[in-house]
Design a protein around this motif. Structure first.
Motif, PDB file in Angstrom:
ATOM      1  N   TYR A  75       0.730  -1.232  -0.077  1.00 59.56           N
ATOM      2  CA  TYR A  75      -0.044  -0.190  -0.157  1.00 59.56           C
ATOM      3  C   TYR A  75       0.933   1.211  -0.172  1.00 59.56           C
ATOM      4  N   ASN A  76       1.968   1.297   0.838  1.00 59.25           N
ATOM      5  CA  ASN A  76       2.674   2.431   0.858  1.00 59.25           C
ATOM      6  C   ASN A  76       3.487   2.595  -0.544  1.00 59.25           C
ATOM      7  N   LEU A  77       4.049   1.714  -1.018  1.00 62.08           N
ATOM      8  CA  LEU A  77       4.504   1.728  -2.356  1.00 62.08           C
ATOM      9  C   LEU A  77       3.592   2.341  -3.704  1.00 62.08           C
ATOM     10  N   SER A  78       2.313   1.849  -3.410  1.00 58.24           N
ATOM     11  CA  SER A  78       1.438   2.259  -4.338  1.00 58.24           C
ATOM     12  C   SER A  78       0.909   3.704  -4.080  1.00 58.24           C
ATOM     13  N   LEU A  84       2.874  -1.347  -9.886  1.00 57.80           N
ATOM     14  CA  LEU A  84       3.538  -1.910  -9.179  1.00 57.80           C
ATOM     15  C   LEU A  84       3.633  -3.368  -9.865  1.00 57.80           C
ATOM     16  N   ILE A  85       4.806  -4.166  -9.655  1.00 56.19           N
ATOM     17  CA  ILE A  85       4.904  -5.489 -10.180  1.00 56.19           C
ATOM     18  C   ILE A  85       5.003  -6.243  -8.981  1.00 56.19           C
ATOM     19  N   VAL A  86       4.282  -7.262  -8.974  1.00 54.66           N
ATOM     20  CA  VAL A  86       4.307  -8.308  -7.846  1.00 54.66           C
ATOM     21  C   VAL A  86       4.684  -9.781  -8.526  1.00 54.66           C
ATOM     22  N   ALA A  87       5.755 -10.190  -7.979  1.00 57.41           N
ATOM     23  CA  ALA A  87       6.333 -11.406  -8.628  1.00 57.41           C
ATOM     24  C   ALA A  87       6.882 -12.289  -7.583  1.00 57.41           C
ATOM     25  N   LEU A 101      -6.229  -6.072  -0.721  1.00 64.76           N
ATOM     26  CA  LEU A 101      -5.857  -4.881  -0.676  1.00 64.76           C
ATOM     27  C   LEU A 101      -6.620  -4.046  -1.525  1.00 64.76           C
ATOM     28  N   ILE A 102      -6.963  -4.655  -2.706  1.00 61.60           N
ATOM     29  CA  ILE A 102      -7.963  -3.982  -3.730  1.00 61.60           C
ATOM     30  C   ILE A 102      -9.063  -3.723  -3.279  1.00 61.60           C
ATOM     31  N   ASN A 103      -9.774  -4.606  -2.610  1.00 59.43           N
ATOM     32  CA  ASN A 103     -11.086  -4.535  -2.021  1.00 59.43           C
ATOM     33  C   ASN A 103     -11.213  -3.687  -0.908  1.00 59.43           C
ATOM     34  N   THR A 104      -9.954  -3.603  -0.038  1.00 54.27           N
ATOM     35  CA  THR A 104     -10.100  -2.497   0.996  1.00 54.27           C
ATOM     36  C   THR A 104      -9.943  -0.988   0.463  1.00 54.27           C
ATOM     37  N   LEU A 105      -9.203  -1.036  -0.430  1.00 55.46           N
ATOM     38  CA  LEU A 105      -8.967   0.080  -1.082  1.00 55.46           C
ATOM     39  C   LEU A 105      -9.972   0.976  -1.684  1.00 55.46           C
ATOM     40  N   SER A 106     -11.104  -0.206  -2.316  1.00 61.23           N
ATOM     41  CA  SER A 106     -12.199   0.426  -2.931  1.00 61.23           C
ATOM     42  C   SER A 106     -13.210   0.718  -1.976  1.00 61.23           C
ATOM     43  N   PRO A 110     -12.524   7.297  -2.279  1.00 62.28           N
ATOM     44  CA  PRO A 110     -13.781   7.953  -3.030  1.00 62.28           C
ATOM     45  C   PRO A 110     -13.877   7.271  -4.329  1.00 62.28           C
ATOM     46  N   ALA A 111     -14.901   7.275  -5.011  1.00 65.08           N
ATOM     47  CA  ALA A 111     -15.458   6.528  -6.191  1.00 65.08           C
ATOM     48  C   ALA A 111     -14.451   7.187  -7.274  1.00 65.08           C
ATOM     49  N   ALA A 112     -13.789   8.177  -7.322  1.00 66.36           N
ATOM     50  CA  ALA A 112     -13.181   8.650  -8.558  1.00 66.36           C
ATOM     51  C   ALA A 112     -11.689   7.918  -8.459  1.00 66.36           C
ATOM     52  N   HIS A 113     -11.275   7.373  -7.488  1.00 67.41           N
ATOM     53  CA  HIS A 113     -10.023   6.809  -7.280  1.00 67.41           C
ATOM     54  C   HIS A 113     -10.427   5.024  -7.806  1.00 67.41           C
ATOM     55  N   ILE A 114      -9.774   4.858  -8.954  1.00 69.58           N
ATOM     56  CA  ILE A 114     -10.109   3.322  -9.388  1.00 69.58           C
ATOM     57  C   ILE A 114      -8.730   2.343  -8.986  1.00 69.58           C
ATOM     58  N   HIS A 115      -9.139   1.252  -8.310  1.00 70.32           N
ATOM     59  CA  HIS A 115      -8.054   0.204  -8.026  1.00 70.32           C
ATOM     60  C   HIS A 115      -8.438  -0.853  -8.527  1.00 70.32           C
TER      61      HIS A 115
END
Length: 133
Positions: A75-78, A84-87, A101-106, A110-115
């Motif tokens: 999250y901090n890196l985002s 981000l690349i996760v390997a 994490l995507i569900n949490t951020l969603s 606000p709705a203007a931010h798309i994850h």
């Protein structure tokens, strides 16, 4: 100095962190000497941590401290990078961590931010420059 410490500090192993701290002290001598590099635990707002833990538990995951901390580091890196690349090896939890994490951020932003997660087959891209910039 603080931005450098937060951006790069989490990427280093312990020995390299100590060397990086020494370099920062030398470069920024006499200015804000009390700034420290985070030691493996990200420090986003408590709301994100609590929301992530709640989403993980709703998804049926055990919220081990190391797993939660890794998600918060991501999250901090985002917050610094737009991509981000996760390997890593298969079956270690990359998709589970990212989805949670995507569900949490969603739910938290606000709705203007798309994850979203975008998967790229590296073999379908012509050159590495296109992948890594």
């Amino acid at each position: 100095k603080q931005t450098l410490a937060q951006t790069f500090g989490l990427r280093f192993v312990k020995e390299d962190q100590q060397m990086f701290e020494a370099i920062l002290r030398d470069v920024f001598a006499g200015t804000c000497d009390n700034i420290a590099i985070p030691k493996g635990e990200a420090s986003p707002t408590p709301d994100i941590r609590a929301a992530f833990v709640q989403q993980a538990e709703q998804g049926g995951f055990e919220t081990h401290t190391a797993w939660v901390n890794k998600a918060l580091q991501l999250y901090n890196l985002s917050q610094t990078y737009s991509t981000l690349i996760v390997a890593g090896p298969s079956a270690v939890g990359k998709t589970s961590l990212l989805s949670t994490l995507i569900n949490t951020l969603s739910y938290q932003t606000p709705a203007a931010h798309i994850h979203k997660i975008v998967r790229v087959n590296p073999l379908s891209v012509g050159s590495l420059d296109k992948i890594f910039g």
